[in-house]
Scaffold this motif. Structure first.
Motif, PDB file in Angstrom:
ATOM      1  N   PHE A   1       0.832  -1.205   0.000  1.00  0.00           N
ATOM      2  CA  PHE A   1       0.000   0.000   0.000  1.00  0.00           C
ATOM      3  C   PHE A   1       0.871   1.261   0.000  1.00  0.00           C
ATOM      4  CE2 PHE A   1      -2.163   3.390   2.377  1.00  0.00           C
ATOM      5  CZ  PHE A   1      -3.262   3.571   1.563  1.00  0.00           C
ATOM      6  N   ALA A   2       1.953   1.248   0.775  1.00  0.00           N
ATOM      7  CA  ALA A   2       2.853   2.406   0.829  1.00  0.00           C
ATOM      8  C   ALA A   2       3.480   2.661  -0.536  1.00  0.00           C
ATOM      9  CB  ALA A   2       3.929   2.183   1.894  1.00  0.00           C
ATOM     10  N   LYS A   3       3.859   1.578  -1.235  1.00  0.00           N
ATOM     11  CA  LYS A   3       4.414   1.740  -2.581  1.00  0.00           C
ATOM     12  C   LYS A   3       3.380   2.346  -3.535  1.00  0.00           C
ATOM     13  CE  LYS A   3       7.741  -2.092  -2.456  1.00  0.00           C
ATOM     14  NZ  LYS A   3       8.101  -3.411  -3.068  1.00  0.00           N
ATOM     15  N   SER A   4       2.141   1.887  -3.397  1.00  0.00           N
ATOM     16  CA  SER A   4       1.084   2.405  -4.268  1.00  0.00           C
ATOM     17  C   SER A   4       0.835   3.889  -4.012  1.00  0.00           C
ATOM     18  CB  SER A   4      -0.200   1.608  -4.049  1.00  0.00           C
ATOM     19  OG  SER A   4      -1.222   2.061  -4.902  1.00  0.00           O
ATOM     20  N   GLU A   5       0.877   4.286  -2.745  1.00  0.00           N
ATOM     21  CA  GLU A   5       0.703   5.703  -2.418  1.00  0.00           C
ATOM     22  C   GLU A   5       1.855   6.540  -2.958  1.00  0.00           C
ATOM     23  OE1 GLU A   5      -1.930   7.497  -0.421  1.00  0.00           O
ATOM     24  OE2 GLU A   5      -2.685   5.833  -1.648  1.00  0.00           O
ATOM     25  N   ALA A   6       3.067   5.976  -2.910  1.00  0.00           N
ATOM     26  CA  ALA A   6       4.221   6.692  -3.472  1.00  0.00           C
ATOM     27  C   ALA A   6       4.055   6.857  -4.982  1.00  0.00           C
ATOM     28  CB  ALA A   6       5.506   5.938  -3.144  1.00  0.00           C
ATOM     29  N   ASP A   7       3.537   5.815  -5.639  1.00  0.00           N
ATOM     30  CA  ASP A   7       3.271   5.914  -7.084  1.00  0.00           C
ATOM     31  C   ASP A   7       2.241   6.996  -7.368  1.00  0.00           C
ATOM     32  OD1 ASP A   7       5.020   3.852  -7.465  1.00  0.00           O
ATOM     33  OD2 ASP A   7       3.488   2.318  -7.805  1.00  0.00           O
ATOM     34  N   LYS A   8       1.192   7.025  -6.563  1.00  0.00           N
ATOM     35  CA  LYS A   8       0.146   8.034  -6.768  1.00  0.00           C
ATOM     36  C   LYS A   8       0.724   9.435  -6.647  1.00  0.00           C
ATOM     37  CE  LYS A   8      -2.484   9.296  -3.461  1.00  0.00           C
ATOM     38  NZ  LYS A   8      -3.460   9.310  -2.354  1.00  0.00           N
ATOM     39  N   ASN A   9       1.542   9.657  -5.636  1.00  0.00           N
ATOM     40  CA  ASN A   9       2.144  10.985  -5.457  1.00  0.00           C
ATOM     41  C   ASN A   9       3.053  11.343  -6.624  1.00  0.00           C
ATOM     42  OD1 ASN A   9       0.837  11.350  -2.986  1.00  0.00           O
ATOM     43  ND2 ASN A   9       2.502  10.391  -1.819  1.00  0.00           N
ATOM     44  N   ALA A  10       3.765  10.339  -7.147  1.00  0.00           N
ATOM     45  CA  ALA A  10       4.644  10.592  -8.289  1.00  0.00           C
ATOM     46  C   ALA A  10       3.818  10.958  -9.527  1.00  0.00           C
ATOM     47  CB  ALA A  10       5.515   9.371  -8.565  1.00  0.00           C
ATOM     48  N   VAL A  11       2.685  10.290  -9.714  1.00  0.00           N
ATOM     49  CA  VAL A  11       1.812  10.594 -10.855  1.00  0.00           C
ATOM     50  C   VAL A  11       1.235  12.000 -10.726  1.00  0.00           C
ATOM     51  CG1 VAL A  11      -0.342   9.983 -12.019  1.00  0.00           C
ATOM     52  CG2 VAL A  11       1.250   8.188 -11.334  1.00  0.00           C
TER      53      VAL A  11
ATOM     54  N   GLY B   1      -9.041   7.814  -8.208  1.00  0.00           N
ATOM     55  CA  GLY B   1     -10.025   6.752  -8.024  1.00  0.00           C
ATOM     56  C   GLY B   1      -9.805   5.964  -6.745  1.00  0.00           C
ATOM     57  N   GLN B   2     -10.731   5.054  -6.473  1.00  0.00           N
ATOM     58  CA  GLN B   2     -10.633   4.224  -5.284  1.00  0.00           C
ATOM     59  C   GLN B   2      -9.516   3.196  -5.412  1.00  0.00           C
ATOM     60  OE1 GLN B   2     -14.516   2.477  -4.769  1.00  0.00           O
ATOM     61  NE2 GLN B   2     -15.330   4.278  -3.720  1.00  0.00           N
ATOM     62  N   ILE B   3      -8.940   2.836  -4.282  1.00  0.00           N
ATOM     63  CA  ILE B   3      -7.897   1.817  -4.265  1.00  0.00           C
ATOM     64  C   ILE B   3      -8.538   0.436  -4.368  1.00  0.00           C
ATOM     65  CG2 ILE B   3      -6.042   0.801  -2.903  1.00  0.00           C
ATOM     66  CD1 ILE B   3      -5.646   3.516  -1.603  1.00  0.00           C
ATOM     67  N   GLN B   4      -7.992  -0.389  -5.218  1.00  0.00           N
ATOM     68  CA  GLN B   4      -8.459  -1.763  -5.369  1.00  0.00           C
ATOM     69  C   GLN B   4      -7.393  -2.720  -4.846  1.00  0.00           C
ATOM     70  OE1 GLN B   4      -9.684  -2.565  -9.398  1.00  0.00           O
ATOM     71  NE2 GLN B   4     -10.671  -0.568  -9.619  1.00  0.00           N
ATOM     72  N   VAL B   5      -7.761  -3.537  -3.887  1.00  0.00           N
ATOM     73  CA  VAL B   5      -6.836  -4.489  -3.279  1.00  0.00           C
ATOM     74  C   VAL B   5      -7.300  -5.901  -3.593  1.00  0.00           C
ATOM     75  CG1 VAL B   5      -5.792  -5.318  -1.153  1.00  0.00           C
ATOM     76  CG2 VAL B   5      -6.319  -2.879  -1.411  1.00  0.00           C
TER      77      VAL B   5
END
Length: 255
Positions: free
Chosen positions: A77-87, A104-108
């Motif tokens: 999840f932390a990696k995904s949030e870092a990706d979102k911030n980079a985008v 959009g919503q996070i899909q797990v």
């Protein structure tokens, strides 16, 4: 005296005869007119009027989807949030305003919780996916930003491909074009009818029936056959659009 009585008795018969004659003449004329009108009603020509306009898309929609996978859900999840911030940082650097961006919503996905996966669920257990979508009226700005996606790859972000990804260009101004295009299509149809009538020694009368046809929006790029419902590819990838309508009109032929 007998002669006068005979003349008097013949006068009503003469009047009746004249009336009968006039009735037959008028009736025959009316019947002939009806027959002629019926024949003329059967004489018509069906023509088509084509109109095309080349327009520029007024909206760009760009969904960027990215995934991270691993066995430790908080870390994924932390990696995904870092990706979102980079985008988001990338979009900001391209001059895209925050109100043009939707997160959009996070899909797990937990592969072990998938009852249909069974023992074939190899690899990382968790997959976290997010989509950040840009919706902008400035299509040129988005097109330019789309050429810089290598920056996301350099940042270690794996951007999803597949169906629905990439920039889509949409034209929303069809309603403003419809009246003029329908008028022009009808005018072109009448011009075709007049050419046909001239060749057949007739004249074009009124409209018997008309069908304005269906408007279609396709790619204006050379060699592209993409369009609404054409099945020839996606017209959304093209910024320039071709708006097309074919009107079908039946005109009476007179003379």
């Amino acid at each position: 005296m007998d002669t006068e009585q005979s003349a008097r008795s013949l006068a009503p018969a003469g009047v009746l005869g004249v009336c009968l004659m006039l009735g037959l003449i008028v009736g025959g004329w009316l019947l002939g007119s009806q027959i002629k009108a019926t024949r003329l009603a059967d004489r018509y020509v069906t023509v088509k009027g084509l109109v095309e306009r080349t327009v520029k898309a007024d909206t760009a929609i760009w969904p960027v989807t990215f995934k991270e996978a691993g066995n430790d859900l908080p870390a994924v999840f932390a990696k995904s949030e870092a990706d979102k911030n980079a985008v988001l940082k990338f979009f900001s650097g391209q001059g895209i305003a925050p109100d043009e961006i939707t997160v959009g919503q996070i899909q797990v996905t937990d592969k072990l919780a998938n009852e249909y996966g069974g023992a074939n669920n190899n690899g990382p257990r968790y997959i976290v996916q997010q989509t950040v979508t840009v919706n902008s009226k400035n299509v040129d700005k988005i097109a330019k930003a789309g050429q810089q996606t290598a920056e996301l790859v350099q940042a270690g972000i794996v951007v999803g491909g597949g169906y629905g990804q990439g920039i889509r260009y949409v034209f929303n101004g069809l309603n403003a074009l419809k009246p003029d295009m329908i008028t022009e299509a009808t005018k072109n149809a009448r011009a075709s009818a007049e050419r046909f009538a001239a060749d057949s020694g007739s004249e074009v009368g009124g409209i018997r029936s008309a069908n304005q046809g269906v408007f279609s929006i396709s790619s204006a790029d050379a060699g592209s056959a993409a369009g609404d419902g054409d099945g020839g590819g996606s017209a959304d990838a093209s910024m320039m659009k071709k708006v097309r309508v074919v009107a079908t009109v039946d005109y009476y032929l007179v003379r």
